[in-house]
Design a protein around this motif. Structure first.
Motif: not given
Length: 432
Positions: A336-342, A291-292, A300-302
């Motif tokens: 942290f291999l790849r970012p996670v997005d909203v 979620q935002p 991005r998701i922290f």
């Protein structure tokens, strides 16, 4: 001497109830804080946003087509050093927000706060305080092993402090310490309960390429020693990147030995060892939409949110496996291999990899949690993080159960056997 000490207040109501808003006469161009990222995370996140508004506002609204920083600055560790203070002894609402059933601090929330503080420190170091240049995009690359050295109570005040201790060309290492404050008569003592090292990498916010960061000039002997140790860790990290992971062909007999007991479970379950259990029978899983409100300053998701959710699932996995309340000991190195997005669909899958009985009074439960970013429209699923947590059981719970026993975990497939052995080998290498 302490620098930039931030007192943390409870957020029983909106954390920004009394904060200036965009229509405030004193800050006519300021965005409403209710629209800022991170407002629902914790009192720490709220306080960090409040104290670094000028820096963070530039990150939220970077100047369009602004040039990059033209000249690197040289800063000292003390310039980025930030301390936050949890006044648990006097703020009862704050204490309640962090209290677990055993009157101790919730580890998941603490992991979230550590990431928030580390991110603030890295932004502070990289800031050139020039509103005409575009800010850097800072990404959490990894977190080193964190070991809980002592139980953290909510009855005493808590302090979390850290600073930048090392920089490379485009990477930064931030070291944090969590200390418990205790008062005996008139003497106040501080005991380090947990330490953590976060690695960040800098990217140009426009091109996405690696970007140079401000230099670091250690001044005290302690700062110079920390810099040297961090530099040595960086050399080790680089050397490991070229190493081939996995186990050698000579270890095939270890796999066969591991699988032998698992085959009995699969083929002759009535004759299987009742003091053992198949790895697949320890699995738990949960899913969520990102979620935002869980985003960081870059949208991005922290990482702290991911660590928090992974810890909660790992704790539940250890609990259902042991049958007694678990006690957290450590979390191993996290990449942290790849970012996670909203908007991403995030799945956490956990299992008990193996158990250890070297000390009968303190058996160890090793839990793996894998976070997957799943995109049903694209029929894709990618691993964003793998977490390894170690638990034991709470001594008071064990003392009240004479029949308590920890079962051995055995694999049913070759893939499971390899995963267990690789993890055990990695752990043994760290102990050498």
């Amino acid at each position: 001497m302490e620098f930039n000490t931030i007192k943390i207040n409870s957020t029983f109501t909106s954390p920004f109830e009394s904060s200036p808003r965009a229509d405030d006469d004193n800050s006519p161009f300021r965005k409403p804080l209710s629209l800022w990222p991170g407002m629902y995370h914790s009192p720490v996140t709220a306080a960090l946003w409040e104290t670094r508004t000028k820096i963070f506002e530039r990150l939220l609204d970077p100047p369009k087509d602004a040039p990059p920083q033209s000249e690197l600055l040289t800063k000292t560790p003390s310039q980025s050093r930030t301390t936050i203070l949890y006044n648990f002894s006097t703020d009862y609402i704050l204490r309640e927000q962090y209290r677990d059933p055993w009157n101790e601090v919730r580890i998941g929330k603490l992991l979230e706060d550590l990431d928030a503080l580390a991110g603030t420190i890295s932004v502070k170091h990289c800031s050139d305080e020039d509103s005409m240049t575009r800010p850097l995009l800072l990404v959490t690359a990894s977190v080193d092993k964190m070991v809980l050295k002592k139980t953290i109570s909510v009855d005493g005040d808590l302090k979390m402090a850290g600073s930048v201790i090392w920089v490379g060309r485009s990477s930064i290492e931030v070291q944090l310490e969590v200390t418990q404050l205790s008062t005996d008569s008139t003497v106040i003592t501080e005991t380090v309960a947990l330490s953590a090292n976060f690695i960040f990498v800098a990217r140009d916010s426009k091109t996405g390429k690696a970007a140079p960061v401000n230099r670091l000039q250690p001044q005290t002997e302690i700062e110079k020693s920390l810099y040297k140790e961090a530099d040595e860790r960086n050399v080790i990290r680089k050397s490991k990147k070229g190493e081939k992971k996995g186990i050698g062909n000579g270890d095939e007999h270890r796999i066969d030995s591991f699988l032998a007991e698992g085959r009995i479970f699969c083929d002759m379950p009535a004759l299987a060892n009742r003091d053992a259990i198949l790895l697949r029978d320890t699995r738990l899983e949960n899913s969520l939409m990102c979620q935002p409100q869980q985003r960081n300053i870059h949208g991005r998701i922290f990482g702290g949110f991911l660590m928090h959710r992974a810890f909660e699932l790992a704790f539940s996995t250890a609990y259902t496996f042991a049958g007694l309340m678990p006690y957290f000991l450590e979390v191993d190195h996290v990449d942290f291999l790849r970012p996670v997005d909203v908007g991403d669909f995030l799945r956490f899958k956990s299992c008990v990899l193996y158990t250890e009985f070297e000390h009968a009074e303190k058996p160890l439960i090793n839990v793996e949690v894998v976070a997957h970013v799943t995109r049903p429209e694209l029929r894709s699923s990618e691993v964003s993080n793998t977490f390894y947590f170690t638990f034991t059981v709470r001594p008071e719970a064990k003392a009240n159960n004479d029949k308590f026993r920890i079962r051995k975990v055995v694999p049913a497939t070759e893939e499971e056997a390899r995963t267990i052995l690789e993890r055990m080998d990695a752990e043994s290498m760290l102990l050498k």
